[in-house]
Scaffold this motif. Structure first.
Motif, PDB file in Angstrom:
ATOM      1  N   GLU A   7     111.938  12.985  52.204  1.00 15.65           N
ATOM      2  CA  GLU A   7     111.516  13.713  51.586  1.00 15.65           C
ATOM      3  C   GLU A   7     111.911  13.148  50.160  1.00 15.65           C
ATOM      4  O   GLU A   7     110.917  14.279  49.716  1.00 15.65           O
ATOM      5  N   LYS A   8     110.856  12.042  49.900  1.00 12.17           N
ATOM      6  CA  LYS A   8     110.079  11.689  48.881  1.00 12.17           C
ATOM      7  C   LYS A   8     108.449  11.763  49.454  1.00 12.17           C
ATOM      8  O   LYS A   8     108.073  12.526  48.246  1.00 12.17           O
ATOM      9  N   ALA A   9     108.532  11.999  50.042  1.00  8.70           N
ATOM     10  CA  ALA A   9     107.332  12.198  50.641  1.00  8.70           C
ATOM     11  C   ALA A   9     107.346  13.301  50.714  1.00  8.70           C
ATOM     12  O   ALA A   9     105.649  14.412  49.973  1.00  8.70           O
ATOM     13  N   LEU A  10     108.132  14.096  51.236  1.00  4.58           N
ATOM     14  CA  LEU A  10     107.891  15.447  51.523  1.00  4.58           C
ATOM     15  C   LEU A  10     107.865  15.989  49.692  1.00  4.58           C
ATOM     16  O   LEU A  10     107.173  17.220  49.308  1.00  4.58           O
ATOM     17  N   ASP A  42      97.891  26.942  50.942  1.00  2.30           N
ATOM     18  CA  ASP A  42      98.970  26.182  50.401  1.00  2.30           C
ATOM     19  C   ASP A  42      99.113  25.715  51.650  1.00  2.30           C
ATOM     20  O   ASP A  42      99.863  24.270  51.327  1.00  2.30           O
ATOM     21  N   PHE A  43      99.865  26.323  51.826  1.00  4.70           N
ATOM     22  CA  PHE A  43     101.021  26.066  53.382  1.00  4.70           C
ATOM     23  C   PHE A  43     100.114  25.047  54.174  1.00  4.70           C
ATOM     24  O   PHE A  43     100.859  23.833  54.753  1.00  4.70           O
ATOM     25  N   LEU A  44      99.126  25.384  54.262  1.00  5.06           N
ATOM     26  CA  LEU A  44      98.125  24.398  55.177  1.00  5.06           C
ATOM     27  C   LEU A  44      97.703  23.087  54.503  1.00  5.06           C
ATOM     28  O   LEU A  44      97.591  22.031  55.224  1.00  5.06           O
ATOM     29  N   ASN A  45      97.202  22.569  53.439  1.00  2.36           N
ATOM     30  CA  ASN A  45      97.227  22.389  52.409  1.00  2.36           C
ATOM     31  C   ASN A  45      98.379  20.713  53.050  1.00  2.36           C
ATOM     32  O   ASN A  45      98.299  20.256  52.654  1.00  2.36           O
ATOM     33  N   LEU A  46      99.755  21.759  52.577  1.00  2.59           N
ATOM     34  CA  LEU A  46     100.807  21.013  52.671  1.00  2.59           C
ATOM     35  C   LEU A  46     101.120  19.665  54.237  1.00  2.59           C
ATOM     36  O   LEU A  46     100.970  18.761  54.574  1.00  2.59           O
ATOM     37  N   LEU A  50     100.564  16.418  54.971  1.00  3.60           N
ATOM     38  CA  LEU A  50     102.046  15.606  55.487  1.00  3.60           C
ATOM     39  C   LEU A  50     100.843  14.879  56.952  1.00  3.60           C
ATOM     40  O   LEU A  50     102.224  13.253  57.286  1.00  3.60           O
ATOM     41  N   SER A  51     100.073  15.014  57.663  1.00  6.26           N
ATOM     42  CA  SER A  51      99.817  15.294  58.650  1.00  6.26           C
ATOM     43  C   SER A  51      98.773  13.646  58.709  1.00  6.26           C
ATOM     44  O   SER A  51      98.809  12.701  59.510  1.00  6.26           O
ATOM     45  N   LYS A  52      98.679  13.464  57.309  1.00  9.78           N
ATOM     46  CA  LYS A  52      97.786  12.817  56.956  1.00  9.78           C
ATOM     47  C   LYS A  52      98.014  11.283  56.487  1.00  9.78           C
ATOM     48  O   LYS A  52      98.307  10.089  57.537  1.00  9.78           O
ATOM     49  N   GLN A  53      99.096  11.818  56.004  1.00 13.48           N
ATOM     50  CA  GLN A  53     100.181  10.287  55.273  1.00 13.48           C
ATOM     51  C   GLN A  53     100.607   9.409  56.215  1.00 13.48           C
ATOM     52  O   GLN A  53     100.746   8.839  56.186  1.00 13.48           O
ATOM     53  N   TYR A  75     111.369  17.853  61.037  1.00 15.85           N
ATOM     54  CA  TYR A  75     109.916  18.081  61.915  1.00 15.85           C
ATOM     55  C   TYR A  75     109.645  16.166  61.966  1.00 15.85           C
ATOM     56  O   TYR A  75     109.164  16.113  63.012  1.00 15.85           O
ATOM     57  N   LEU A  76     109.532  15.553  60.251  1.00 16.34           N
ATOM     58  CA  LEU A  76     108.861  14.755  60.400  1.00 16.34           C
ATOM     59  C   LEU A  76     110.088  13.732  60.755  1.00 16.34           C
ATOM     60  O   LEU A  76     109.405  12.660  61.439  1.00 16.34           O
TER      61      LEU A  76
END
Length: 81
Positions: A7-10, A42-46, A50-53, A75-76
């Motif tokens: 949740e913090k990461a998101l 923006d959604f794609l950037n999000l 998250l993919s990278k992180q 999902y994560l």
């Protein structure tokens, strides 16, 4: 990762995409794109952030299941387990 860490990461990723979002005000089951007027870029950037992180590959076919805060956390959690 724990639920709190996810949740913090998101929340952090959302804060970089849309700094005016107050995580406390998020309807966790509401559509993030509609609730905070997040456009497709923006959604794609999000998703990319998250993919990278989390070192995940998020296929485009999964995007439709990532509409809400809760859905992204679920999902994560599944992908990082």
């Amino acid at each position: 990762m724990t639920q709190v860490e996810l949740e913090k990461a998101l929340a952090d990723a959302l804060g970089r995409i849309a700094p005016d979002i107050d995580v406390a005000d998020i309807d966790r089951d509401g559509d993030l794109r509609e609730e905070f007027d997040i456009d497709s870029m923006d959604f794609l950037n999000l998703v990319t952030a998250l993919s990278k992180q989390f070192s995940l590959s998020v296929p485009e076919k999964d995007y439709q299941s990532l509409g809400s805060f809760s859905a992204i956390i679920t999902y994560l959690a599944e992908k990082t387990a």
